[in-house]
Design a protein around this motif. Structure first.
Motif, PDB file in Angstrom:
ATOM      1  N   GLN A  65     -20.214  -4.728  -3.415  1.00 35.78           N
ATOM      2  CA  GLN A  65     -19.028  -5.082  -4.196  1.00 35.78           C
ATOM      3  C   GLN A  65     -19.070  -6.558  -4.557  1.00 35.78           C
ATOM      4  O   GLN A  65     -19.588  -7.374  -3.798  1.00 35.78           O
ATOM      5  N   ILE A 107     -13.585  -6.457   3.980  1.00 38.74           N
ATOM      6  CA  ILE A 107     -14.116  -6.732   2.645  1.00 38.74           C
ATOM      7  C   ILE A 107     -12.990  -7.214   1.737  1.00 38.74           C
ATOM      8  O   ILE A 107     -13.086  -8.276   1.118  1.00 38.74           O
ATOM      9  N   GLU A 108     -11.922  -6.440   1.670  1.00 36.76           N
ATOM     10  CA  GLU A 108     -10.767  -6.869   0.879  1.00 36.76           C
ATOM     11  C   GLU A 108     -10.025  -7.962   1.644  1.00 36.76           C
ATOM     12  O   GLU A 108     -10.192  -8.101   2.849  1.00 36.76           O
ATOM     13  N   LYS A 123     -18.268  -8.623   7.730  1.00 37.49           N
ATOM     14  CA  LYS A 123     -17.351  -7.650   8.341  1.00 37.49           C
ATOM     15  C   LYS A 123     -18.099  -6.907   9.425  1.00 37.49           C
ATOM     16  O   LYS A 123     -19.092  -6.261   9.106  1.00 37.49           O
ATOM     17  N   PRO A 140      -5.503   1.193  -4.248  1.00 36.58           N
ATOM     18  CA  PRO A 140      -4.390   0.296  -4.595  1.00 36.58           C
ATOM     19  C   PRO A 140      -4.813  -0.860  -5.515  1.00 36.58           C
ATOM     20  O   PRO A 140      -4.041  -1.781  -5.762  1.00 36.58           O
ATOM     21  N   ARG A 159       0.832  -1.210   0.000  1.00 34.95           N
ATOM     22  CA  ARG A 159       0.000   0.000   0.000  1.00 34.95           C
ATOM     23  C   ARG A 159       0.863   1.256   0.000  1.00 34.95           C
ATOM     24  O   ARG A 159       0.560   2.218  -0.705  1.00 34.95           O
ATOM     25  N   HIS A 186     -10.040   4.005   6.014  1.00 31.60           N
ATOM     26  CA  HIS A 186      -8.973   4.336   5.068  1.00 31.60           C
ATOM     27  C   HIS A 186      -9.530   4.663   3.689  1.00 31.60           C
ATOM     28  O   HIS A 186      -8.807   4.811   2.738  1.00 31.60           O
ATOM     29  N   ASN A 187     -10.862   4.754   3.613  1.00 29.43           N
ATOM     30  CA  ASN A 187     -11.445   5.015   2.301  1.00 29.43           C
ATOM     31  C   ASN A 187     -11.479   6.511   1.986  1.00 29.43           C
ATOM     32  O   ASN A 187     -11.996   6.934   0.978  1.00 29.43           O
TER      33      ASN A 187
HETATM   34  P1  XMP Z   1     -12.065  -3.192   4.003  1.00 28.71           P
HETATM   35  O1  XMP Z   1     -11.236  -4.165   3.244  1.00 28.71           O
HETATM   36  O2  XMP Z   1     -11.265  -2.408   4.982  1.00 28.71           O
HETATM   37  O3  XMP Z   1     -12.621  -2.160   2.944  1.00 28.71           O
HETATM   38  O4  XMP Z   1     -13.250  -3.842   4.649  1.00 28.71           O
HETATM   39  C1  XMP Z   1     -13.707  -1.275   3.147  1.00 28.71           C
HETATM   40  C2  XMP Z   1     -14.025  -0.575   1.849  1.00 28.71           C
HETATM   41  O5  XMP Z   1     -12.940   0.274   1.487  1.00 28.71           O
HETATM   42  C3  XMP Z   1     -12.432  -0.075   0.207  1.00 28.71           C
HETATM   43  N1  XMP Z   1     -10.974   0.110   0.275  1.00 28.71           N
HETATM   44  C4  XMP Z   1     -10.334   1.184  -0.204  1.00 28.71           C
HETATM   45  N2  XMP Z   1     -10.779   2.259  -0.904  1.00 28.71           N
HETATM   46  N3  XMP Z   1      -8.593   3.110  -1.025  1.00 28.71           N
HETATM   47  C5  XMP Z   1      -9.892   3.204  -1.312  1.00 28.71           C
HETATM   48  O6  XMP Z   1     -10.286   4.177  -1.976  1.00 28.71           O
HETATM   49  C6  XMP Z   1      -8.063   2.065  -0.329  1.00 28.71           C
HETATM   50  O7  XMP Z   1      -6.880   2.006  -0.079  1.00 28.71           O
HETATM   51  C7  XMP Z   1      -8.994   1.054   0.085  1.00 28.71           C
HETATM   52  N4  XMP Z   1      -8.837  -0.120   0.758  1.00 28.71           N
HETATM   53  C8  XMP Z   1     -10.095  -0.668   0.867  1.00 28.71           C
HETATM   54  C9  XMP Z   1     -12.859  -1.508  -0.015  1.00 28.71           C
HETATM   55  O8  XMP Z   1     -12.923  -1.831  -1.400  1.00 28.71           O
HETATM   56  C10 XMP Z   1     -14.197  -1.528   0.671  1.00 28.71           C
HETATM   57  O9  XMP Z   1     -15.213  -0.980  -0.157  1.00 28.71           O
END
Ligand code: XMP
Length: 516
Positions: free
Chosen positions: A437, A513-514, A508, A397, A299, A349-350
């Motif tokens: 998603q 999610i990722e 979650k 990313p 990242r 982090h979005n």
């Molecule tokens: P996670 O994996 O944390 O993801 O459950 C939550 C949402 O955020 C999106 N995601 C990102 N979006 N930059 C973004 O713009 C990032 O670095 C990033 N990392 C995760 C992910 O697709 C999900 O919708």
């Protein structure tokens, strides 16, 4: 936002539902803004709201440092509606009694009208389903307040002081589990506050266009275009306001989807008439990612490289003073400290964005007061194709967070093919728009398979298909087995390097999610 339009201010006590209140008000076509509960009455007066809503919140009015509003709000002469904690604070303030409910009440209840003539309850049936979530409750209404609704467990489920034009409800009209909640919000905003309901995507285009022109004048603006709905809508809106003063920078970082850069460029340039500077930095990034397995490090490399590439591209555009971004309202609320009374402060982090050291004079953020569904409506109004308006979120990313371990050009190509199958099948079956998603993850774990007469020893792919309203929490989606089977068959038949497909059935939390 322009001060001239009618609006409702929502004074936030930190409820997890505050954003929902703002959305419901806007669904009644009345503009709303969330502000801190402690906003001074002088500041409130300057906003000239048509009415105030006091949100719920996790505190108790008897707790240490219980949050409150400026009592001057009751002198403003505009209607006020308190919801849950909002009602309790009003009751306590005017000398009624609030006590712990015994056990925390959480869930469905039946609301019974005591005063069906009250304008807040107009067109509600005698009995209806409402949602309760509270630890305290009103046990004695304040002087001047009449009971207008009750439930089995809560005698003061709705109160009203008609003279001072103050209403309060213990239930949550903003959540969908309250069957006639939207009607209550409509009764308050449109009937009681007298709002005409002029808020719409079309009206917003006019207001925002003027504001952008006033902000940037003759200045030049640069915007980082990702192809996601937010940055694309922002670009089209700004382009409409200032035309060629806007340059959008679109970077292919090598971890986009199959043929994404080519397709998006065509949409940007041919359909949307945007002035786009395209930078192909794919090879450069994949070189930098070689040998890196640790997710956070990946990242960092990607983020750092993006800033560098953007800086280079921007330096080639003379005199650019403004940086535009597709920041939306939930990002603003989360990072502003509104809701500081909330129990569970979120970290997210979005919230993208380029760092301050890029040296721009100011930010242009024309979507910063809009919710996602409003951004989509605006996109439609501006003539964006469905492909963009209904795009699922895609992480900055890119596919790098969907390839476990090292990101190599071969693995990217393999995942692009699997991802293409998932998207095609989700769209063909009508499921694409119904979920938050849907994507594939590449696991560099080899297992034995058979194909034709031979043994294979290939990678596994995971299907991740989730429902969510904001990405903060998510549920896995029970897709029809036939569709899952079709996706798996196509991936194993069509994608070289994958001989096994599995379905992720975790939500979650506890998962994310990722995969990373
Ligand atoms: P996670 O994996 O944390 O993801 O459950 C939550 C949402 O955020 C999106 N995601 C990102 N979006 N930059 C973004 O713009 C990032 O670095 C990033 N990392 C995760 C992910 O697709 C999900 O919708």
């Amino acid at each position: 936002m322009a001060q001239t339009q009618e609006k409702i201010l929502i004074l936030d006590f930190g409820s997890q539902y505050t954003q929902l209140i703002a959305r419901r008000v806007r669904e009644c076509r009345v503009y709303s803004e969330i502000v801190d509960s402690a906003m001074s009455v002088a500041d409130i007066r300057r906003e000239a709201p048509s009415g105030l809503i006091l949100s719920g919140g996790p505190a108790s009015v008897h707790g240490d440092g219980a949050p409150g509003c400026d009592p001057g709000i009751f002198e403003l002469g505009i209607p006020i509606l308190g919801i849950c904690y909002g009602l309790q604070w009003i009751t306590d303030h005017f000398g009624g009694r609030v006590q712990p409910s015994g056990s925390r009440e959480y869930g469905q209840a039946v609301l019974r009208l005591v005063d069906p003539e009250n304008p807040l309850l107009a067109r509600l049936p005698e009995e209806s389903r409402v949602w309760m979530s509270h630890a305290d409750e009103v046990v004695e209404a304040a002087p001047g307040f009449d009971v207008i609704a009750s439930s089995d467990r809560v005698p003061f489920a709705g109160v009203c002081d008609p003279k001072r034009r103050i209403w309060g409800v213990q239930f949550h009209p903003e959540v969908v589990h309250t069957k006639y909640g939207k009607r209550v919000i409509r009764n308050f905003t449109r009937t009681i506050c007298g709002c005409k309901g002029r808020w719409s995507a079309r009206a917003y285009v006019e207001v925002a266009t003027e504001e952008i022109r006033a902000q940037v004048g003759e200045g030049k603006v640069i915007l980082g275009l990702s192809g996601g709905v937010d940055s694309t809508v922002a670009a089209v809106l700004i382009h409409r306001a200032i035309g060629e003063q806007l340059t959008s920078v679109f970077v292919d970082n090598g971890v986009l989807r199959h043929e994404e850069a080519k397709r998006l460029l065509e949409v940007f340039r041919k359909h949307l008439d945007l002035n786009v500077k395209f930078v192909d930095a794919g090879e450069e990034l994949l070189d930098q990612l070689a040998g890196i397995e640790e997710p956070e490090k990946k990242r960092k490399v990607i983020g750092h490289q993006f800033v560098e590439v953007f800086r280079r591209a921007a330096s080639e555009i003379a005199d650019a003073r403004f940086l535009a971004q597709g920041t939306t309202y939930p990002d603003v609320i989360e990072s502003s400290g509104i809701g500081k009374h909330a129990d569970n402060i979120k970290s997210h982090h979005n919230v993208g964005g380029l760092p301050a050291e890029l040296g721009f004079e100011a930010l242009v953020e024309p979507l910063k007061m809009l919710f996602k569904d409003e951004v989509r409506a605006l996109g439609k109004e501006l003539g964006l194709p469905d492909e963009i308006v209904w795009r699922q979120p895609f992480p900055g990313p890119g596919l790098a967070v969907r390839i476990l371990g090292e990101v190599t050009p071969e693995r990217v190509a393999t995942l692009q093919q699997a991802d293409r199958v998932v998207i095609q099948e989700m769209k063909a079956s009508g499921w694409y728009r119904k979920v938050w998603q849907s994507f594939a993850v590449l696991l560099p774990v080899q297992t034995v398979g058979v194909m034709g007469d031979g043994r294979t020893y290939e990678n596994a792919a995971v299907l991740r298909i989730v429902q969510s309203s904001d990405g903060m929490t998510a549920d896995w989606v029970p897709l029809p087995h036939k569709l899952l089977g079709r996706i798996a068959t196509r991936i194993t038949n069509e994608v070289k390097g994958i001989n096994r497909v599995v379905y992720d059935i975790t939500s979650k939390p506890p998962s994310t999610i990722e995969w990373e």
